[in-house]
Design a protein around this motif. Structure first.
Motif, PDB file in Angstrom:
ATOM      1  N   VAL A  47       0.872  -1.178   0.000  1.00  7.40           N
ATOM      2  CA  VAL A  47       0.000   0.000   0.000  1.00  7.40           C
ATOM      3  C   VAL A  47       0.912   1.231   0.000  1.00  7.40           C
ATOM      4  CG1 VAL A  47      -1.940  -1.134   1.132  1.00  7.40           C
ATOM      5  CG2 VAL A  47      -0.201  -0.026   2.525  1.00  7.40           C
ATOM      6  N   PRO A  48       0.492   2.309  -0.673  1.00  9.89           N
ATOM      7  CA  PRO A  48       1.408   3.436  -0.881  1.00  9.89           C
ATOM      8  C   PRO A  48       1.565   4.402   0.280  1.00  9.89           C
ATOM      9  CG  PRO A  48      -0.662   3.830  -2.023  1.00  9.89           C
ATOM     10  CD  PRO A  48      -0.741   2.443  -1.462  1.00  9.89           C
ATOM     11  N   ASN A  49       0.560   4.459   1.173  1.00  8.53           N
ATOM     12  CA  ASN A  49       0.647   5.504   2.204  1.00  8.53           C
ATOM     13  C   ASN A  49       0.025   5.050   3.514  1.00  8.53           C
ATOM     14  OD1 ASN A  49       1.327   8.041   3.237  1.00  8.53           O
ATOM     15  ND2 ASN A  49      -0.689   8.877   2.745  1.00  8.53           N
ATOM     16  N   ALA A  50       0.705   4.136   4.174  1.00  9.83           N
ATOM     17  CA  ALA A  50       0.219   3.616   5.456  1.00  9.83           C
ATOM     18  C   ALA A  50       0.757   4.447   6.618  1.00  9.83           C
ATOM     19  CB  ALA A  50       0.649   2.168   5.617  1.00  9.83           C
ATOM     20  N   PRO A  91       5.064   4.032   2.204  1.00  6.26           N
ATOM     21  CA  PRO A  91       4.741   2.738   1.605  1.00  6.26           C
ATOM     22  C   PRO A  91       5.005   1.583   2.565  1.00  6.26           C
ATOM     23  CG  PRO A  91       6.019   4.100   0.091  1.00  6.26           C
ATOM     24  CD  PRO A  91       6.058   4.794   1.414  1.00  6.26           C
ATOM     25  N   LEU A  92       4.116   0.590   2.524  1.00  3.56           N
ATOM     26  CA  LEU A  92       4.268  -0.601   3.361  1.00  3.56           C
ATOM     27  C   LEU A  92       4.174  -1.826   2.465  1.00  3.56           C
ATOM     28  CD1 LEU A  92       2.948  -1.438   6.815  1.00  3.56           C
ATOM     29  CD2 LEU A  92       2.261  -2.946   4.948  1.00  3.56           C
ATOM     30  N   LEU A  93       5.045  -2.783   2.693  1.00  6.10           N
ATOM     31  CA  LEU A  93       5.123  -4.002   1.886  1.00  6.10           C
ATOM     32  C   LEU A  93       4.882  -5.229   2.759  1.00  6.10           C
ATOM     33  CD1 LEU A  93       6.016  -5.452  -0.825  1.00  6.10           C
ATOM     34  CD2 LEU A  93       8.342  -5.413   0.126  1.00  6.10           C
ATOM     35  N   ILE A  94       4.015  -6.125   2.290  1.00  6.88           N
ATOM     36  CA  ILE A  94       3.802  -7.397   2.982  1.00  6.88           C
ATOM     37  C   ILE A  94       4.829  -8.398   2.448  1.00  6.88           C
ATOM     38  CG2 ILE A  94       2.189  -9.300   3.389  1.00  6.88           C
ATOM     39  CD1 ILE A  94      -0.079  -7.251   3.040  1.00  6.88           C
ATOM     40  N   THR A  95       5.542  -9.039   3.354  1.00 10.33           N
ATOM     41  CA  THR A  95       6.606  -9.966   2.972  1.00 10.33           C
ATOM     42  C   THR A  95       6.331 -11.368   3.522  1.00 10.33           C
ATOM     43  OG1 THR A  95       7.989  -9.708   4.957  1.00 10.33           O
ATOM     44  CG2 THR A  95       8.233  -8.034   3.239  1.00 10.33           C
ATOM     45  N   HIS A  96       7.221 -12.276   3.200  1.00  7.51           N
ATOM     46  CA  HIS A  96       7.122 -13.645   3.715  1.00  7.51           C
ATOM     47  C   HIS A  96       7.165 -13.648   5.246  1.00  7.51           C
ATOM     48  CE1 HIS A  96       7.719 -17.966   3.991  1.00  7.51           C
ATOM     49  NE2 HIS A  96       8.775 -17.755   4.751  1.00  7.51           N
ATOM     50  N   TRP A  97       7.926 -12.714   5.826  1.00  7.75           N
ATOM     51  CA  TRP A  97       8.109 -12.663   7.293  1.00  7.75           C
ATOM     52  C   TRP A  97       7.036 -11.836   7.984  1.00  7.75           C
ATOM     53  CZ3 TRP A  97      12.056 -12.063   3.756  1.00  7.75           C
ATOM     54  CH2 TRP A  97      13.010 -13.087   3.739  1.00  7.75           C
ATOM     55  N   TYR A 115       5.981  -6.805  20.429  1.00  8.79           N
ATOM     56  CA  TYR A 115       5.235  -5.556  20.542  1.00  8.79           C
ATOM     57  C   TYR A 115       4.039  -5.567  19.604  1.00  8.79           C
ATOM     58  CZ  TYR A 115       8.234  -4.848  16.490  1.00  8.79           C
ATOM     59  OH  TYR A 115       8.877  -5.024  15.295  1.00  8.79           O
ATOM     60  N   GLN A 116       3.110  -4.655  19.823  1.00  9.52           N
ATOM     61  CA  GLN A 116       1.925  -4.559  18.979  1.00  9.52           C
ATOM     62  C   GLN A 116       2.062  -3.407  17.991  1.00  9.52           C
ATOM     63  OE1 GLN A 116      -1.355  -4.462  21.887  1.00  9.52           O
ATOM     64  NE2 GLN A 116      -1.909  -6.519  21.185  1.00  9.52           N
ATOM     65  N   VAL A 117       1.705  -3.690  16.753  1.00  6.32           N
ATOM     66  CA  VAL A 117       1.751  -2.697  15.684  1.00  6.32           C
ATOM     67  C   VAL A 117       0.322  -2.280  15.361  1.00  6.32           C
ATOM     68  CG1 VAL A 117       2.414  -2.265  13.285  1.00  6.32           C
ATOM     69  CG2 VAL A 117       3.809  -3.788  14.715  1.00  6.32           C
ATOM     70  N   GLU A 118       0.069  -0.968  15.388  1.00  5.51           N
ATOM     71  CA  GLU A 118      -1.244  -0.459  14.979  1.00  5.51           C
ATOM     72  C   GLU A 118      -1.116   0.119  13.584  1.00  5.51           C
ATOM     73  OE1 GLU A 118      -4.071   3.201  16.113  1.00  5.51           O
ATOM     74  OE2 GLU A 118      -3.756   1.804  17.777  1.00  5.51           O
ATOM     75  N   LEU A 119      -1.956  -0.368  12.677  1.00  6.96           N
ATOM     76  CA  LEU A 119      -1.791  -0.032  11.265  1.00  6.96           C
ATOM     77  C   LEU A 119      -3.020   0.670  10.701  1.00  6.96           C
ATOM     78  CD1 LEU A 119       0.225  -0.385   8.982  1.00  6.96           C
ATOM     79  CD2 LEU A 119      -0.758  -2.600   8.513  1.00  6.96           C
ATOM     80  N   ASN A 120      -2.770   1.811  10.076  1.00  4.56           N
ATOM     81  CA  ASN A 120      -3.800   2.513   9.314  1.00  4.56           C
ATOM     82  C   ASN A 120      -3.392   2.385   7.849  1.00  4.56           C
ATOM     83  OD1 ASN A 120      -5.381   4.444   7.973  1.00  4.56           O
ATOM     84  ND2 ASN A 120      -5.530   5.718   9.811  1.00  4.56           N
ATOM     85  N   TRP A 121      -4.096   1.538   7.115  1.00  3.00           N
ATOM     86  CA  TRP A 121      -3.666   1.168   5.772  1.00  3.00           C
ATOM     87  C   TRP A 121      -3.655   2.341   4.791  1.00  3.00           C
ATOM     88  CZ3 TRP A 121      -1.510  -3.466   5.049  1.00  3.00           C
ATOM     89  CH2 TRP A 121      -1.818  -4.493   5.962  1.00  3.00           C
TER      90      TRP A 121
END
Length: 403
Positions: free
Chosen positions: A205-208, A222-228, A253-259
Motif C-alpha cells: 500500500v502506498p501511504n500507510a 509505503p508498506l510491503l507485505i513480505t514472507h516474514w 510488541y503490537q503494531v497499529e496499522l492505518n492502511w
C-alpha cells in the motif's frame, strides 16, 4: 612526510584517503582492509546499483533522517552536503541520477562504477590498499600510533578508524579509552504471523501509517507485505527510530496499522456512502479503494466478520464499524525481526560525545579520527548512511591535509 593509516577498506575509508591525498600530495596514506576484498558494502548497496545519497539538499531537513546523529551532523552537512556529493562524483566521471523516491544512483545503475572509480583513484594517487590486514592492536607511543596487523607492524602520525560496525573494531576503540554504545539492529522487517496477511507476499500500500502501541513511535509511507510479515519504507523507518525501544521489548510488541492514513471517522463516512451508493453489490468482491489491493481488502472484510455473500445493504452498523477499524486501526502482534544484507545497519558504536565533529577527531586523543558506521550514527534507508560516510570522509581528509 606525515604518515596516515586508514583502518577499513570501505566507502568511508576510500573517500577519506582519496580526498586527503588530492588535497595534500605530500601525505603518505595507507589503507588496511581485513578481508580479501574491498568495498563489499558498496557492491551490494541498492540491490547492486549503489544508493549513493538522497536528493535532500537542506541540511536541516537531511539530519531528520538520522535517528542517531541528527544534532551532530548539522554542522558537518554545512561543510559537505548532497550537492557536493553530486559534484564530486560527476567530476570523477560518474554522473548521478535522482529517482522518483529521491534516492540517488549512478546513471550506470551499477555499484561497480563506484568501486572502479575508487580503485583507479587510489592507484593514480599511489595509495597502497593492503588486503588481509586485520588490525590486532593499536598503541600510542609518544606522538606516534603503532598498529599491529596479523601480517605486519605499522607506525603512523595519524590514525583513521573507518571500519564500519564491527565488534572487533569497537573492542579496539575501547582499548583507546573510547565508550561504545551497545549495538542493536536497525532497519529490519517486522515478523508478524497473522491470517490477515498470510500468503499476501509482495502486496503493498502506498501511504500507510504505522504505530508501535504504547510508545510515541509512528511512521508514514509505503508498506510491503513480505514472507516474514511487514517491511517497506514506513516499517524500516520505524525500526530505525525505534531500534533501542524495540530491542528493550525483546522484539515483542503490537503494531497499529492505518492502511490508508485516514481517520476512523472519515473511513466510516466513506463506507456508509458505499452502503448507500451500491447496496446490491457484494462487499468482498472488489476493493472500493484504489490504493488497497483486492486480496488484502478481502482479508480485512473477513476479519470484520462480514460474510462472503453479504451485500453492502445488508451490513450492520457493528460490521461497518469493524471494517472501519480494520482499515484504520488494525492491531498486529510482532514477534521478532528479520534483516537483509542490503538493509543491515546497526544502531550503536563510538559515543558521539567523545568526538569533535568539526574534524571528526577523538576528543581523547589528538590525530585519532573516526568516520562512518563505526560511530553511533545511523539513518533510515535511502542513501543517508553513505552521505554520512562522504561527509565524514571529506572533513577528516580536510583535517589531515591542513594539519
Amino acid at each position: 612526510m606525515k604518515k596516515v593509516i586508514i583502518v577499513g577498506g570501505g566507502a568511508a575509508g576510500f573517500f577519506t584517503a582519496i580526498n586527503a591525498k588530492e588535497a595534500n600530495p605530500e601525505l603518505d596514506i595507507t589503507i588496511l582492509e581485513k578481508g580479501k576484498e574491498v568495498l563489499q558494502k558498496v557492491k551490494i548497496s541498492g540491490g547492486g546499483r549503489c544508493n549513493v545519497t538522497h536528493a535532500c539538499f537542506d541540511p536541516k531537513e537531511l539530519v531528520k533522517f538520522y535517528p542517531r546523529g541528527e544534532k551532530e551532523l548539522l554542522g558537518p552537512f554545512h561543510q559537505f552536503m548532497t550537492g557536493d556529493t553530486f559534484e564530486w562524483f560527476e567530476n570523477n566521471g560518474i554522473p548521478l541520477k535522482i529517482e522518483e523516491d529521491n534516492r540517488v544512483f549512478p546513471e550506470s545503475n551499477s555499484s561497480q562504477t563506484i568501486i572502479d572509480c575508487f580503485l583507479s583513484k587510489t592507484k593514480e594517487l599511489a595509495i597502497p590498499v593492503l588486503k588481509n590486514h586485520g588490525v590486532i592492536s593499536v598503541l600510542k607511543e609518544g606522538e606516534k600510533w603503532l598498529i599491529q596487523t596479523k601480517n605486519k607492524k605499522f607506525s603512523c602520525d595519524a590514525l583513521v578508524i573507518a571500519a564500519g560496525s564491527s565488534k572487533k573494531v569497537w573492542d579496539l576503540s575501547k582499548t583507546l579509552d573510547h565508550t561504545i554504545v551497545n549495538p542493536v539492529p536497525s532497519l529490519f522487517t517486522f515478523n508478524i504471523k497473522d491470517e490477515r496477511i498470510t500468503d499476501l507476499l509482495g502486496l503493498s500500500v502506498p501511504n500507510a501509517s504505522v504505530k508501535i502501541k504504547n510508545t510515541k513511535l509512528e511512521a508514514f509511507g509505503p508498506l510491503l507485505i513480505t514472507h516474514w510479515g511487514m517491511s517497506g519504507p514506513a516499517v524500516l523507518k520505524l525500526s530505525a527510530f525505534g531500534a533501542r525501544i524495540l530491542a528493550e521489548k525483546n522484539y515483542q510488541y503490537q503494531v497499529e496499522l492505518n492502511w490508508m492514513s485516514r481517520s476512523t471517522l472519515e473511513m466510516l463516512d466513506e463506507l456508509q456512502n458505499l452502503k448507500v451508493e451500491q447496496p446490491k453489490k457484494q462487499v468482498i468482491l472488489k476493493s472500493p479503494f484504489q490504493e488497497l489491493p483486492r486480496r488484502l481488502w478481502e482479508r480485512l472484510v473477513i476479519a470484520s466478520e462480514i460474510k462472503s455473500n453479504q451485500n453492502w445493504a445488508d451490513i450492520s452498523k457493528v460490521q461497518l464499524q469493524n471494517l472501519a477499524n480494520q482499515l484504520t486501526q488494525a492491531v498486529f502482534q510482532a514477534q521478532g525481526k528479520s534483516t537483509f544484507k542490503e538493509e543491515f545497519v546497526t544502531a550503536g558504536g563510538v559515543d558521539l560525545k567523545e568526538i569533535n565533529f568539526k574534524r571528526f577527531e577523538s576528543k581523547l586523543h589528538k590525530n585519532l579520527f573516526f568516520v562512518g558506521e563505526v560511530l553511533n550514527i545511523d539513518a533510515v534507508t535511502g542513501g543517508f548512511n553513505f552521505q554520512n560516510a562522504w561527509t565524514g570522509g571529506y572533513i577528516v581528509a580536510k583535517s589531515l591535509s591542513s594539519d
